[in-house]
Design an enzyme around this catalytic site. Structure first.
Site, PDB file in Angstrom:
ATOM      1  N   ARG A 241      48.992  20.394  55.124  1.00  0.00           N
ATOM      2  CA  ARG A 241      48.057  19.649  53.890  1.00  0.00           C
ATOM      3  C   ARG A 241      49.106  18.992  52.740  1.00  0.00           C
ATOM      4  O   ARG A 241      49.791  19.452  52.377  1.00  0.00           O
ATOM      5  CB  ARG A 241      46.943  20.616  53.374  1.00  0.00           C
ATOM      6  CG  ARG A 241      46.075  21.115  54.262  1.00  0.00           C
ATOM      7  CD  ARG A 241      45.164  22.003  53.585  1.00  0.00           C
ATOM      8  NE  ARG A 241      44.774  22.978  54.356  1.00  0.00           N
ATOM      9  CZ  ARG A 241      44.478  24.240  54.008  1.00  0.00           C
ATOM     10  NH1 ARG A 241      43.999  24.604  52.912  1.00  0.00           N
ATOM     11  NH2 ARG A 241      44.345  25.251  54.990  1.00  0.00           N
ATOM     12  N   GLU A 387      43.591  41.226  51.642  1.00  0.00           N
ATOM     13  CA  GLU A 387      42.391  40.680  51.645  1.00  0.00           C
ATOM     14  C   GLU A 387      41.416  41.368  52.146  1.00  0.00           C
ATOM     15  O   GLU A 387      40.226  41.613  51.888  1.00  0.00           O
ATOM     16  CB  GLU A 387      42.288  39.058  52.183  1.00  0.00           C
ATOM     17  CG  GLU A 387      42.925  38.542  51.342  1.00  0.00           C
ATOM     18  CD  GLU A 387      43.244  37.073  51.975  1.00  0.00           C
ATOM     19  OE1 GLU A 387      42.826  36.102  51.576  1.00  0.00           O
ATOM     20  OE2 GLU A 387      44.140  37.002  53.009  1.00  0.00           O
TER      21      GLU A 387
END
Length: 444
Positions: A241, A387
């Site tokens: 990206r 996470e």
């Protein structure tokens, strides 16, 4: 009580099975190349060797079915029966403005996710498919959504609004949302523990650097600003990206190269970043090797990526006002010493001083280390993110009715005596490779 957590990407599925009563990970793993040729599962059962099994996975439904079969396999499994699983926690990347904390999933919640899936086109559709497939496999247990954008709902309008027609925000929800919230929550809370400070009197800048990367300014324990925006495209240079760039470039290239809007979007998301610069590599380990061998594109990719990180660290440090620590996390943040060094060197005048040897020795995803010099006014930590633990604790608390927004809720890992048993076992292997690592491990 056994809790399963699922993190569905566009072509991957990460999972973990956790025994809540024993506070132990029973197994974790990943299914990769979903919908592509050569799909496979890497499965890590506790106390056993990792296994890799190739299996076609045309969709996430087949991937979840493969996970379930592997979990109960007589040789490599981790549980006796699928019925042992009593709850499932799902990572959801984009929750829009509606969700400021984790939630039990019902039909209305899924409809809300569907209504905003175009805000995270690479992630939310896969998240939703994963939820539906898991609910089909486990229809009689509660499913919970742990939402990345929820952490950032504390940002003020001056941080999250763009200088665009206000009507775009009111009608279409155009604003900065931010992502990697579960990772930032974990590392912000752990940083406060390592600093020995009240979490809501702690100011840190956290750099989550991986294939997807973002930076978070945490002021007085809550998200104050972050680099990703309406979608996960804005901000840092990432694996594929582009991050920040002149938005007019898209229109320019559509005219010059005849690109359609979809082609331009695909290029910015999948063909840019360090891949676009090197035209060859996404994995930063490959780039580090090539840079060490003198490859000019690899060196340029390292310099560009790290310079962007440094600019954000500087701007967020000034925005916060007083900085206690810089934290690196995620794959590159945890095991990318070149990136960490380039992103922090030369900041001595601002009280930020990295120790080069400590930085080189800090190569682990299993322990929290300090890599700042002894005379650095600002601490520099490497904190491996977790996470899955946040997802697991949120899910259990939702079922118990004790869960609340993080400012009113305390996690187990906020205790100074908290220890991750699985990581303690694994870090010894890394210490054998990097003997200096032992001296860097921070004990609150």
């Amino acid at each position: 009580m056994v809790i399963l957590t699922l993190n569905c990407g566009s072509s991957s599925l990460k999972y973990q099975v956790y025994d809540w009563n024993k506070k132990e990970v029973l197994a974790n793993g990943i299914v990769e190349k979903i919908s592509l040729d050569g799909a496979f599962i890497k499965h890590n059962p506790s106390g056993k060797e990792e296994v890799k099994i190739e299996h076609p996975c045309p969709t996430h439904k087949e991937a979840i079915d493969l996970v379930m079969k592997t979990l109960i396999d007589p040789k490599v499994g981790a549980i006796n029966s699928i019925s042992d699983i009593k709850a499932v926690g799902h990572r959801v990347v984009h929750g829009g403005e509606k969700f400021n904390k984790s939630i039990i999933i019902n039909d209305d919640v899924i409809r809300s996710f569907n209504s905003i899936q175009d805000l995270a086109p690479l992630h939310n559709p896969a998240n939703i498919i994963g939820i539906q497939a898991a609910k089909a496999e486990l229809p009689n247990v509660p499913h919970c959504a742990i939402i990345d954008t929820a952490w950032h709902q504390t940002m003020e309008k001056k941080s999250y609004l763009y200088a665009l027609p206000y009507e775009w925000y009111e009608k279409y929800g155009v604003r900065r949302y931010g992502f990697h919230g579960t990772s930032f929550l974990y590392t912000a809370k752990r940083a406060a523990v390592l600093l020995g400070k009240d979490p809501f009197k702690t100011n840190v800048v956290i750099a989550h650097i991986g294939n997807g990367s973002s930076i978070n300014a945490v002021k007085n324990g809550v998200s104050y600003d972050t680099s990703m925006g309406l979608t996960p495209l804005e901000g840092l240079i990432m694996g594929t990206r582009s991050g920040d760039h002149d938005p007019a470039i898209s229109f320019y290239m559509m005219k010059k190269a005849g690109l359609t809007p979809d082609q331009a979007e695909n290029t910015l998301n999948k063909k840019s970043g360090v891949l676009g610069i090197t035209e060859k590599w996404v994995d930063r380990r490959d780039i580090e090797i090539a840079a060490a061998e003198g490859n000019e594109r690899a060196i340029l990719a390292q310099e560009m990526e790290s310079y962007r990180i440094k600019k954000y660290i500087g701007s967020y440090a000034f925005a916060i006002g007083k900085l206690d620590a810089i934290v690196f996390t995620a794959g590159v943040g945890e095991r990318g010493p070149d990136t960490r060094l380039l992103a922090t060197e030369g900041l001595e005048e601002f009280g930020i001083k990295i120790d080069k040897k400590k930085n080189t020795d800090s190569m682990t995803r299993y322990a929290e280390t300090e890599i700042s010099a002894a005379d650095s006014k600002v601490k520099i930590y490497v904190i491996p993110t977790d996470e899955e633990l946040v997802m697991t604790e949120d899910t259990k608390a939702l079922l118990d009715g004790t869960y609340d927004i993080h400012t009113n809720f305390k996690y187990s890992f906020q205790d100074k005596n908290y220890e991750n048993k699985d990581r303690l076992k694994s870090v010894e292997k890394d210490i054998k490779k990097f003997p200096g690592l032992r001296d860097l491990i921070v004990k609150p």
